[in-house]
Design a protein around this motif. Structure first.
Motif, PDB file in Angstrom:
ATOM      1  N   ILE A 127       0.831  -1.205   0.000  1.00 48.92           N
ATOM      2  CA  ILE A 127       0.000   0.000   0.000  1.00 48.92           C
ATOM      3  C   ILE A 127       0.866   1.255   0.000  1.00 48.92           C
ATOM      4  CG2 ILE A 127      -1.984  -1.065   1.142  1.00 48.92           C
ATOM      5  CD1 ILE A 127      -0.976   0.117   3.776  1.00 48.92           C
ATOM      6  N   GLU A 128       0.249   2.359  -0.388  1.00 44.34           N
ATOM      7  CA  GLU A 128       0.893   3.669  -0.322  1.00 44.34           C
ATOM      8  C   GLU A 128       0.172   4.510   0.721  1.00 44.34           C
ATOM      9  OE1 GLU A 128       0.563   5.150  -4.299  1.00 44.34           O
ATOM     10  OE2 GLU A 128       2.466   4.242  -4.939  1.00 44.34           O
ATOM     11  N   LEU A 129       0.935   5.141   1.601  1.00 41.26           N
ATOM     12  CA  LEU A 129       0.363   5.965   2.666  1.00 41.26           C
ATOM     13  C   LEU A 129       1.031   7.331   2.696  1.00 41.26           C
ATOM     14  CD1 LEU A 129       0.152   3.472   5.686  1.00 41.26           C
ATOM     15  CD2 LEU A 129      -1.690   4.171   4.154  1.00 41.26           C
ATOM     16  N   VAL A 431       4.583  -0.995   3.179  1.00 42.89           N
ATOM     17  CA  VAL A 431       4.125   0.387   3.059  1.00 42.89           C
ATOM     18  C   VAL A 431       5.155   1.247   2.343  1.00 42.89           C
ATOM     19  CG1 VAL A 431       3.391   2.439   4.319  1.00 42.89           C
ATOM     20  CG2 VAL A 431       2.785   0.161   5.179  1.00 42.89           C
ATOM     21  N   THR A 432       4.673   2.004   1.363  1.00 44.76           N
ATOM     22  CA  THR A 432       5.492   3.022   0.696  1.00 44.76           C
ATOM     23  C   THR A 432       4.918   4.388   1.045  1.00 44.76           C
ATOM     24  OG1 THR A 432       5.996   1.555  -1.157  1.00 44.76           O
ATOM     25  CG2 THR A 432       6.323   3.914  -1.509  1.00 44.76           C
ATOM     26  N   GLU A 433       5.729   5.247   1.656  1.00 47.43           N
ATOM     27  CA  GLU A 433       5.254   6.581   2.006  1.00 47.43           C
ATOM     28  C   GLU A 433       5.306   7.489   0.788  1.00 47.43           C
ATOM     29  OE1 GLU A 433       5.877   7.369   6.675  1.00 47.43           O
ATOM     30  OE2 GLU A 433       7.708   7.511   5.487  1.00 47.43           O
ATOM     31  N   LYS A 434       4.286   8.312   0.659  1.00 48.59           N
ATOM     32  CA  LYS A 434       4.153   9.144  -0.537  1.00 48.59           C
ATOM     33  C   LYS A 434       3.607  10.510  -0.160  1.00 48.59           C
ATOM     34  CE  LYS A 434       2.111   8.720  -5.173  1.00 48.59           C
ATOM     35  NZ  LYS A 434       1.250   7.854  -6.023  1.00 48.59           N
ATOM     36  N   ASP A 435       4.127  11.551  -0.798  1.00 48.88           N
ATOM     37  CA  ASP A 435       3.643  12.905  -0.555  1.00 48.88           C
ATOM     38  C   ASP A 435       2.527  13.196  -1.560  1.00 48.88           C
ATOM     39  OD1 ASP A 435       3.207  15.561  -0.018  1.00 48.88           O
ATOM     40  OD2 ASP A 435       5.327  16.099   0.086  1.00 48.88           O
ATOM     41  N   PHE A 436       1.309  12.819  -1.191  1.00 51.78           N
ATOM     42  CA  PHE A 436       0.182  12.977  -2.100  1.00 51.78           C
ATOM     43  C   PHE A 436      -0.102  14.445  -2.401  1.00 51.78           C
ATOM     44  CE2 PHE A 436      -0.551   8.804  -0.185  1.00 51.78           C
ATOM     45  CZ  PHE A 436      -0.874   8.041  -1.294  1.00 51.78           C
ATOM     46  N   ALA A 437       0.098  15.313  -1.429  1.00 48.65           N
ATOM     47  CA  ALA A 437      -0.158  16.732  -1.638  1.00 48.65           C
ATOM     48  C   ALA A 437       0.785  17.318  -2.677  1.00 48.65           C
ATOM     49  CB  ALA A 437      -0.026  17.492  -0.320  1.00 48.65           C
ATOM     50  N   ALA A 438       2.068  16.943  -2.608  1.00 44.48           N
ATOM     51  CA  ALA A 438       3.045  17.436  -3.584  1.00 44.48           C
ATOM     52  C   ALA A 438       2.734  16.903  -4.976  1.00 44.48           C
ATOM     53  CB  ALA A 438       4.455  17.013  -3.162  1.00 44.48           C
ATOM     54  N   GLU A 439       2.317  15.647  -5.035  1.00 47.53           N
ATOM     55  CA  GLU A 439       1.976  15.049  -6.327  1.00 47.53           C
ATOM     56  C   GLU A 439       0.762  15.741  -6.941  1.00 47.53           C
ATOM     57  OE1 GLU A 439       0.147  10.866  -7.132  1.00 47.53           O
ATOM     58  OE2 GLU A 439       2.316  10.614  -7.092  1.00 47.53           O
ATOM     59  N   ALA A 440      -0.245  16.034  -6.110  1.00 48.19           N
ATOM     60  CA  ALA A 440      -1.448  16.710  -6.598  1.00 48.19           C
ATOM     61  C   ALA A 440      -1.123  18.118  -7.085  1.00 48.19           C
ATOM     62  CB  ALA A 440      -2.503  16.768  -5.498  1.00 48.19           C
ATOM     63  N   ALA A 441      -0.230  18.800  -6.361  1.00 52.34           N
ATOM     64  CA  ALA A 441       0.160  20.154  -6.763  1.00 52.34           C
ATOM     65  C   ALA A 441       0.878  20.132  -8.106  1.00 52.34           C
ATOM     66  CB  ALA A 441       1.052  20.779  -5.697  1.00 52.34           C
TER      67      ALA A 441
END
Length: 467
Positions: A127-129, A431-441
């Motif tokens: 999963i990605e979190l 678990v793979t940590e991901k910066d979803f906010a940065a990706e969305a931006a």
């Protein structure tokens, strides 16, 4: 008591139970004593009437019938518990005879069982979190949201064309096919933003490129599945519009400076504001991350199950979800109609969504049970008793006995198995940590230029058509 289980098609099982003669005789003796104490037989003190007198007064088969009913009602539940079965409904008893003194008693019943599905894989879930700590992009989002709250709308120049990122003060007259005014839409002055969902994309396309003082008339054929808030009641009907653009407005967000952070938001500086936001986000993440992780795991696990779920189980889950939903509505002091209006959905859409949720809920349960079964997980009697101890009732042992005799103990067992399964999945997930906010931006920025060009072309086309 001896039990024998025969598997049948369609997630059913036939259970045959044999009660030994000594148990039958003991139940008959006890019942005669109970009847002697319960009823008043002439010529005998209460509790002292002999069997022939009781048989003569109540009927020769009264005691045997009572013993048979009590035995069937208790023994089927004990048999289900002894065999570790998980029924989804009560038993369908085969035709039975009455018990006889000195003889063992045999009866059979058929029961619907929870289906045992298999997963396509039992490998650890990947999963990605989000990162456990607040990222700069997440803090940026919060700062932007705070600044957005203080956004104002400033009049643009008369030559400014309405674009998707602008707002406009519109005078709108809406009528139906018979020329009747539609009060919910008609307004002498409405601050309107394209893409807000208040009116449809088709309406937005018609007004793109309008300038201050311009008017336009058009008719929209509202689709039957329209979800726009102001048009939902006109679904499947034509609506005639007369629109005048009073003025085009531009959003003016405040500049995020140390002065603004201090005077408006009450922080010492922008740096102080960002630090406080980070602290708040970290607290929220600490509280929410286990649930986010569990939801992500269950989403992945559902991809590994391909099985039809029994309609009876879905119906039961639907009833439970509906009860919870109306309980929450009651606590919130909201009516069902008000809820539908706030969500912009119809009653039929609500029912369809509820049914889908119920089906997913059942699949989640079956998937977790499959995981527990594959891992060889078991629930001990001590663990079951511990659950009743947690209830806080005065006599947890009596409550457990009540559940056991009612044939409901399997609900505790399967629930504990699912808990063990999710704990195992949580512990071993990759678990793979991901910066979803940065990706969305980044995605928003990449899409911004093409969108601007497209919007500009639409505005030009609309202006040419108006001219």
């Amino acid at each position: 008591m001896e039990t024998n289980v025969e598997s049948l098609e369609g997630n059913k099982a036939k259970v045959t139970v044999t009660i030994d003669a000594a148990d039958v005789d003991g139940r008959i003796t006890k019942t005669y004593k109970d009847f002697a104490r319960k009823y008043n037989f002439p010529g005998f003190r209460r509790g002292k009437a002999p069997r022939p007198v009781i048989d003569n007064a109540l009927g020769a088969e009264a005691v045997r019938a009572t013993v048979t009913d009590e035995l069937l009602n208790s023994a089927w539940a004990a048999a289900v518990d002894a065999e570790g079965l998980s029924p989804v409904s009560g038993p369908a008893m085969e035709e039975t005879e009455l018990v006889e003194a000195g003889k063992p008693y045999v009866f059979s019943f058929t029961i619907d069982l929870r289906p045992e599905v298999e997963l396509s894989s039992y490998d650890a879930v990947e999963i990605e979190l989000p990162f456990a700590e607040a990222t700069e992009a997440e803090i940026d989002d919060q700062v932007s949201a705070m600044a957005e709250h203080y956004t104002t709308f400033e009049d643009a120049s008369a030559a400014t064309k309405l674009k998707p990122e602008n707002y406009a003060d519109l005078a709108i007259k809406a009528t139906d096919a018979e020329g009747n005014d539609i009060a919910a839409i008609t307004s002498e002055s409405r601050l309107y933003g394209p893409g807000t969902g208040m009116l449809s994309e088709a309406f937005d396309a018609e007004i793109m490129g309008m300038k201050k003082g311009q008017s336009k008339e058009f008719t929209l054929e509202v689709p039957a599945d329209e979800t726009a808030v102001l048009l939902a009641d006109q679904a499947g009907k034509p609506v005639n519009f007369e629109v005048t653009c009073t003025v085009v407005k531009k959003k003016a967000a405040p500049e995020v400076t140390d002065e603004w952070a201090k005077e408006t938001m009450g922080f010492e500086s922008v740096a102080d504001m960002r630090e406080r936001i980070a602290e708040s986000l970290n607290m929220q993440k600490g509280a929410m991350m286990p649930r986010i992780k569990e939801n992500a795991i269950m989403t992945k696990l559902l991809e590994r199950i391909d099985a039809e779920v029994p309609a009876a189980m879905v119906a039961e889950a639907e009833t439970s979800l509906l009860q919870d939903f109306f309980g929450q509505l009651q606590q919130a002091g909201m009516t069902f109609d008000a809820y539908l209006g706030s969500q912009g959905i119809t009653a039929d859409q609500f029912k369809a969504d509820l049914k889908a949720q119920a089906a997913d809920h059942v699949k989640e349960q079956l998937a977790l049970e499959a995981w527990a079964r594959h891992a060889g997980m078991e629930i001990t009697d001590e663990e079951i008793s511990a659950e009743f101890d947690k209830t806080g009732v005065e006599d947890p042992a009596a409550l457990e006995k009540e559940w056991r005799e009612a044939g409901r103990l399997h609900l505790i067992r399967t629930g504990l198995l699912r808990t063990k399964a999710i704990e195992d999945l949580m512990e071993n997930a990759k678990v793979t940590e991901k910066d979803f906010a940065a990706e969305a931006a980044a995605e928003k920025k990449a899409a911004k230029k093409p969108a601007k060009k497209k919007a500009a072309k639409k505005a030009d086309d609309a202006e040419e058509a108006a001219e």
